[in-house]
Design a protein around this motif. Sequence first.
Motif, PDB file in Angstrom:
ATOM      1  N   TRP A 513       0.841  -1.194   0.000  1.00  0.00           N
ATOM      2  CA  TRP A 513       0.000   0.000   0.000  1.00  0.00           C
ATOM      3  C   TRP A 513       0.877   1.245   0.000  1.00  0.00           C
ATOM      4  O   TRP A 513       2.068   1.197   0.317  1.00  0.00           O
ATOM      5  CB  TRP A 513      -0.944   0.020   1.191  1.00  0.00           C
ATOM      6  N   GLU A 514       0.270   2.334  -0.367  1.00  0.00           N
ATOM      7  CA  GLU A 514       0.937   3.634  -0.431  1.00  0.00           C
ATOM      8  C   GLU A 514       0.400   4.560   0.648  1.00  0.00           C
ATOM      9  O   GLU A 514       1.154   5.164   1.402  1.00  0.00           O
ATOM     10  CB  GLU A 514       0.753   4.242  -1.820  1.00  0.00           C
ATOM     11  N   ASN A 515      -0.938   4.691   0.717  1.00  0.00           N
ATOM     12  CA  ASN A 515      -1.591   5.407   1.804  1.00  0.00           C
ATOM     13  C   ASN A 515      -1.871   4.422   2.934  1.00  0.00           C
ATOM     14  O   ASN A 515      -2.002   3.219   2.711  1.00  0.00           O
ATOM     15  CB  ASN A 515      -2.894   6.039   1.330  1.00  0.00           C
ATOM     16  N   HIS A 516      -1.981   4.942   4.152  1.00  0.00           N
ATOM     17  CA  HIS A 516      -2.222   4.065   5.301  1.00  0.00           C
ATOM     18  C   HIS A 516      -3.513   3.267   5.091  1.00  0.00           C
ATOM     19  O   HIS A 516      -4.526   3.817   4.642  1.00  0.00           O
ATOM     20  CB  HIS A 516      -2.315   4.892   6.580  1.00  0.00           C
ATOM     21  N   PRO A 517      -3.514   1.965   5.402  1.00  0.00           N
ATOM     22  CA  PRO A 517      -4.711   1.134   5.169  1.00  0.00           C
ATOM     23  C   PRO A 517      -5.962   1.621   5.888  1.00  0.00           C
ATOM     24  O   PRO A 517      -7.079   1.310   5.459  1.00  0.00           O
ATOM     25  CB  PRO A 517      -4.278  -0.250   5.690  1.00  0.00           C
ATOM     26  N   LEU A 518      -5.804   2.387   6.979  1.00  0.00           N
ATOM     27  CA  LEU A 518      -6.968   2.885   7.710  1.00  0.00           C
ATOM     28  C   LEU A 518      -7.448   4.251   7.204  1.00  0.00           C
ATOM     29  O   LEU A 518      -8.435   4.778   7.723  1.00  0.00           O
ATOM     30  CB  LEU A 518      -6.647   2.986   9.201  1.00  0.00           C
ATOM     31  N   LEU A 519      -6.764   4.798   6.217  1.00  0.00           N
ATOM     32  CA  LEU A 519      -7.154   6.110   5.699  1.00  0.00           C
ATOM     33  C   LEU A 519      -8.357   5.977   4.774  1.00  0.00           C
ATOM     34  O   LEU A 519      -8.420   5.078   3.932  1.00  0.00           O
ATOM     35  CB  LEU A 519      -6.001   6.746   4.935  1.00  0.00           C
ATOM     36  N   ARG A 520      -9.326   6.871   4.926  1.00  0.00           N
ATOM     37  CA  ARG A 520     -10.519   6.892   4.081  1.00  0.00           C
ATOM     38  C   ARG A 520     -10.670   8.272   3.452  1.00  0.00           C
ATOM     39  O   ARG A 520     -10.628   9.287   4.162  1.00  0.00           O
ATOM     40  CB  ARG A 520     -11.784   6.574   4.892  1.00  0.00           C
ATOM     41  N   LYS A 521     -10.830   8.329   2.128  1.00  0.00           N
ATOM     42  CA  LYS A 521     -11.147   9.589   1.458  1.00  0.00           C
ATOM     43  C   LYS A 521     -12.597   9.944   1.766  1.00  0.00           C
ATOM     44  O   LYS A 521     -13.490   9.112   1.609  1.00  0.00           O
ATOM     45  CB  LYS A 521     -10.924   9.463  -0.048  1.00  0.00           C
ATOM     46  N   TYR A 522     -12.827  11.198   2.178  1.00  0.00           N
ATOM     47  CA  TYR A 522     -14.146  11.569   2.686  1.00  0.00           C
ATOM     48  C   TYR A 522     -15.249  11.436   1.648  1.00  0.00           C
ATOM     49  O   TYR A 522     -16.405  11.169   1.981  1.00  0.00           O
ATOM     50  CB  TYR A 522     -14.113  12.987   3.268  1.00  0.00           C
ATOM     51  N   ASN A 523     -14.911  11.603   0.366  1.00  0.00           N
ATOM     52  CA  ASN A 523     -15.949  11.527  -0.666  1.00  0.00           C
ATOM     53  C   ASN A 523     -16.202  10.103  -1.144  1.00  0.00           C
ATOM     54  O   ASN A 523     -17.065   9.877  -1.996  1.00  0.00           O
ATOM     55  CB  ASN A 523     -15.566  12.396  -1.861  1.00  0.00           C
ATOM     56  N   LEU A 524     -15.475   9.131  -0.581  1.00  0.00           N
ATOM     57  CA  LEU A 524     -15.611   7.745  -1.028  1.00  0.00           C
ATOM     58  C   LEU A 524     -15.960   6.792   0.109  1.00  0.00           C
ATOM     59  O   LEU A 524     -15.883   5.577  -0.076  1.00  0.00           O
ATOM     60  CB  LEU A 524     -14.309   7.270  -1.693  1.00  0.00           C
ATOM     61  N   THR A 525     -16.340   7.305   1.253  1.00  0.00           N
ATOM     62  CA  THR A 525     -16.603   6.426   2.382  1.00  0.00           C
ATOM     63  C   THR A 525     -18.005   6.652   2.931  1.00  0.00           C
ATOM     64  O   THR A 525     -18.716   7.574   2.513  1.00  0.00           O
ATOM     65  CB  THR A 525     -15.554   6.661   3.489  1.00  0.00           C
ATOM     66  N   ASP A 526     -18.403   5.789   3.873  1.00  0.00           N
ATOM     67  CA  ASP A 526     -19.727   5.906   4.481  1.00  0.00           C
ATOM     68  C   ASP A 526     -19.880   7.263   5.164  1.00  0.00           C
ATOM     69  O   ASP A 526     -18.935   7.787   5.767  1.00  0.00           O
ATOM     70  CB  ASP A 526     -19.933   4.796   5.510  1.00  0.00           C
ATOM     71  N   ARG A 527     -21.091   7.802   5.060  1.00  0.00           N
ATOM     72  CA  ARG A 527     -21.329   9.125   5.630  1.00  0.00           C
ATOM     73  C   ARG A 527     -22.800   9.286   5.979  1.00  0.00           C
ATOM     74  O   ARG A 527     -23.686   8.891   5.215  1.00  0.00           O
ATOM     75  CB  ARG A 527     -20.937  10.214   4.625  1.00  0.00           C
ATOM     76  N   ASP A 528     -23.062   9.891   7.130  1.00  0.00           N
ATOM     77  CA  ASP A 528     -24.412  10.306   7.517  1.00  0.00           C
ATOM     78  C   ASP A 528     -24.468  11.824   7.466  1.00  0.00           C
ATOM     79  O   ASP A 528     -23.601  12.506   8.030  1.00  0.00           O
ATOM     80  CB  ASP A 528     -24.757   9.822   8.928  1.00  0.00           C
ATOM     81  N   ARG A 529     -25.499  12.339   6.813  1.00  0.00           N
ATOM     82  CA  ARG A 529     -25.630  13.796   6.669  1.00  0.00           C
ATOM     83  C   ARG A 529     -26.999  14.240   7.152  1.00  0.00           C
ATOM     84  O   ARG A 529     -28.021  13.601   6.856  1.00  0.00           O
ATOM     85  CB  ARG A 529     -25.427  14.204   5.213  1.00  0.00           C
ATOM     86  N   GLU A 530     -27.004  15.367   7.844  1.00  0.00           N
ATOM     87  CA  GLU A 530     -28.239  15.950   8.343  1.00  0.00           C
ATOM     88  C   GLU A 530     -28.245  17.432   7.998  1.00  0.00           C
ATOM     89  O   GLU A 530     -27.271  18.139   8.234  1.00  0.00           O
ATOM     90  CB  GLU A 530     -28.340  15.752   9.857  1.00  0.00           C
ATOM     91  N   GLU A 531     -29.363  17.906   7.428  1.00  0.00           N
ATOM     92  CA  GLU A 531     -29.491  19.307   7.030  1.00  0.00           C
ATOM     93  C   GLU A 531     -30.809  19.873   7.556  1.00  0.00           C
ATOM     94  O   GLU A 531     -31.843  19.196   7.561  1.00  0.00           O
ATOM     95  CB  GLU A 531     -29.461  19.443   5.505  1.00  0.00           C
ATOM     96  N   PHE A 532     -30.757  21.143   7.965  1.00  0.00           N
ATOM     97  CA  PHE A 532     -31.930  21.803   8.516  1.00  0.00           C
ATOM     98  C   PHE A 532     -31.892  23.269   8.121  1.00  0.00           C
ATOM     99  O   PHE A 532     -30.866  23.931   8.260  1.00  0.00           O
ATOM    100  CB  PHE A 532     -31.913  21.660  10.047  1.00  0.00           C
ATOM    101  N   ARG A 533     -33.006  23.771   7.604  1.00  0.00           N
ATOM    102  CA  ARG A 533     -33.101  25.185   7.212  1.00  0.00           C
ATOM    103  C   ARG A 533     -34.425  25.755   7.702  1.00  0.00           C
ATOM    104  O   ARG A 533     -35.465  25.110   7.596  1.00  0.00           O
ATOM    105  CB  ARG A 533     -32.986  25.358   5.701  1.00  0.00           C
TER     106      ARG A 533
END
Length: 747
Positions: A513-533
Motif C-alpha cells: 500500500w501507499e496510503n495508510h490502510p486505515l485512511l478513508r477519502k471523505y468523498n468515497l466512504t460511508d457518511r451520515d448527513r443531516e441538514e436543517f433550514r
Amino acid sequence: MNTVRDVLPKILTLMGLSLPLLVWSQDEDPFAIEGETEISDEQPVLYDQISAGLYYLDDDSYRYGKYSGSTDKGLEAVIDFRIDRRPQWNGADTARWSLQGWRLGLNSRRVEFNFEEQGKQSFSADYREIPNHRFSDGLTPYRGAGSTALNLAPNWQIAPGSNNTQGFLTLNESLMNLKMDALRRRMDLSFDRKLGRGWNLSVDYRHETKKGEKTFAGMFGITGGNPRAVILPAPMDYATDTIEAMFEYGNSRMQFGFGAYASFFSNDQSALVWQNAFGRVSAWAESVSFPGSQGRLALEPDNRYLQVKAYGGLNLTPSTRIMANLAFGQMKQDEPLLPYTINPDLMVHTPVPLDRLDARINTTLFNLRLTSQLARRLGLYLNYRYDDRDNKTPRASWPYIAADSQDQRPAEDGRINLPYSYQKQNTEATFTYRMSGNVRFKAGMEYSDYSREYSEVSDADEFSWLAGLKLGAFETTSFNLDYRDSRRDVTAYIGNVPFIQSHVPGTVDADEWENHPLLRKYNLTDRDREEFRFRADFFPVTQFNSGFSMSYFKDKYDSGYFGLQDAKVQAYTLDLGWYPLENIALVAYYTVEQYQSSQSSRSFNNAASAADPARDWFAASKDDVDTYNLSLTFSGLGADRGWRDFDLGFDYTVSDTTSRINVTANTLSTAALPNLRSDLRSISVWASLTIGDRSSIRLSLEGSELKTNDFGLDNVLPDTLANVLTLGEGAANYNIILVMGSYTYRF
C-alpha cells in the motif's frame, strides 16, 4: 493617510448636515422662486445619457482593486453611457436597439449592444474585461517573468555543499519585484430568430482570452527528503471558444429542441522551463544541480469538447407534464507529449511510449422529469438523472524520471495511467400537499447510485428523505422549514486498489500500500448527513419588516478510520427593514457563520510505525465569520416641491473572520498554530442631485480597511523555508479612501 476610523466622523457629520433637507422636502420649499411653474407631464422621455467621472484613490492597493481595476494611487477618468432607440408606440416600426458602456477608463470595462425586432429576431454583443490583481509585492531571483524560460540572476551563487535555501549566497541582491495579475477578455454574441409556426433558431458564441501570470511550483526530486521546489510566475495565454446552436419548437401543449454545443481551448504556451537554483541533493543524479540542470513541466494542453443534445416537454393532461433531456458528448486532447526530461545527462533507456496521449472521454447525460397535480391539494414531482463518463484514454506503462532529478526508473518500476470513469444515477420523488389557507407540506425521497473505475470504492449508494413545511396563513408572519437526512453506504473500501492498478502487473504484492490502510477519502466512504433550514418573516406594519433564518449542516463519518471525522456548518441571519416615510429606507442585517471539522491520521515511515497508535495525531478546525451591514437611503428629497431631486445614501459593512486549527497527538510533539484572521471594514456615503431636466451630479466617498493575519504568508521571506524558494508575498492588507464624482447628461 486617512483611515476608515478617521473618516467615519466626517461621514456622519455630512449625514447630519444633509438631514435638514428632509425637513424641507416635507415643508415649504425654501428655495422656491415665485412664479416658477411645474414641469409639464408632456415633456419627452429621455433615454440616452452619458456620465463622466473621476476616481481618486489615496494609496496604491492591488488587493482592493483585485477585480475592479482601480489599483493605483491618483486620479482616473471613468465614463458610462447609454444610447437607447425605441420605436414610436403607435408606429409600424418594431425595431429597438441600445448601446451601453460601463467603467470605460478602467480595465474592468464593459460594452453591450442589444437589437430586437419584436416578434422576429434579436441580436446582442457583450464585451467585458475582468482583471484579477493578486499581489504586487512578490520577490523572485528569476528573470523572464511572463515567458516560458526562467533563468536565475547572472550573479547567482550558492555555498559549496549546500542543498537548501540557506546556501543561497546572493539571494537578496538577486531579488526583483514581481506582480502577479491576469486579464480576462470576453466577447459574447447571441442571435435569436423566429422562423414561424412555432420554430425558433438561437445561436450563442463566446470568445474568451486570459493573459497574465499564475503561481506555479517547479520541483526537483519526488520522494523522501530529496524534493526541492521554487514558486515561479508561470505564463497564461489561454483562448477558449464556445458555440451553441439550437432549433426549438413550441406550442401550448408541447415544446422540443435539438442542437449542438462545442468548446475549444488553446494555450499558446506548451511548457515552462526553469533553471535549478539548488545545490545537489544526495539522491539526485551527479549532473543535477545549479548551474547545469533545468526543470521542465508541460502547461495546460489544447483540448476540445463536442456535444449533441435534445430536449422535449409535453403536457399529457392539463395538470400533468413530462420533460426529458438527452446529450452525448466527447472530450479530446491529443497534444504532443514532452520527453521524460530536459536534462541531457540523465540516462533514458526507454522513450515516452506514446507520441500523443489521444485522450478521449465520452459523456452521456439523460434527465427525465414528471410534474403532476394529482388532486386539488396534492402535487407530485418525479425526476431521474443518468450521468455517464466513459474514459477511453489508452493506458501505457511510463518508466518515469523523478522530476528531472534522477536517471530513468527500470521498466518494471513504471507507473500506468488510470483513465478514471464513473456512472451516476439519481432518482427523486417529492409530494406536496396544500392544506387550508397558505399552509403547505412537502415530503420526498432521493436515491443515488455511483459506480467508479480504478477507485478505492467500486460502488456506492445514497438514500435521502426530506420534509418541509411552509406557513403563510398569517397576515403578518410567514414560516418556512426544511429538513433533510441522508446516508451514504459504500462497498468494501480497498485503499490500495489505485496503487496496485497503476503498477506493472506482478511487480507489487496484493497487500502492498501507499496510503495508510486505515485512511478513508471523505468523498468515497460511508457518511451520515443531516441538514436543517428555517426562515421566518415578520411584517406587522407596512413601515417595518424583519426576518430570521438559520441553517444547520452536519456530516458524520465512520469512527475507527483516519481522515475526515465530522464536519458541521451553522449560520444565523437577522435582517431588518424600516421605512418611516416613503422616501426613507433603513436596512440592516447581521449574520453569524461557523464552520467546524475534525480529522485524524498517523505519522509513519515504515511498517512498524504504521502499526503504532501512539503516533496518531488529530486536528480540529473552526472558522467563525461575523458580518453585519447598515444601509440608510433618502430618495427624492424635495421632489414633491419640484425644486430639485436629491438622493442621499449611507452604507457601513463589517466582516470579521477567525480561523483556529488545533493539532494534538498521543505522544508526538505538537505546537499550536496561530489564528488566521481577516477583518474588513467598509463605509461609504453618496449623494446625487438633479440639475434641471437633463443633468445630475453624483458624489461618493468610500473608505475600506482590510487587516489579515496569515501565518503562511506573514514574515515568510523567499528563503524562510529550507526546501522551497517562495515569492515572499505578504497577506492581503490595505487601508484606502476612494473618492468618486460624476456628471450625467441625458439627451
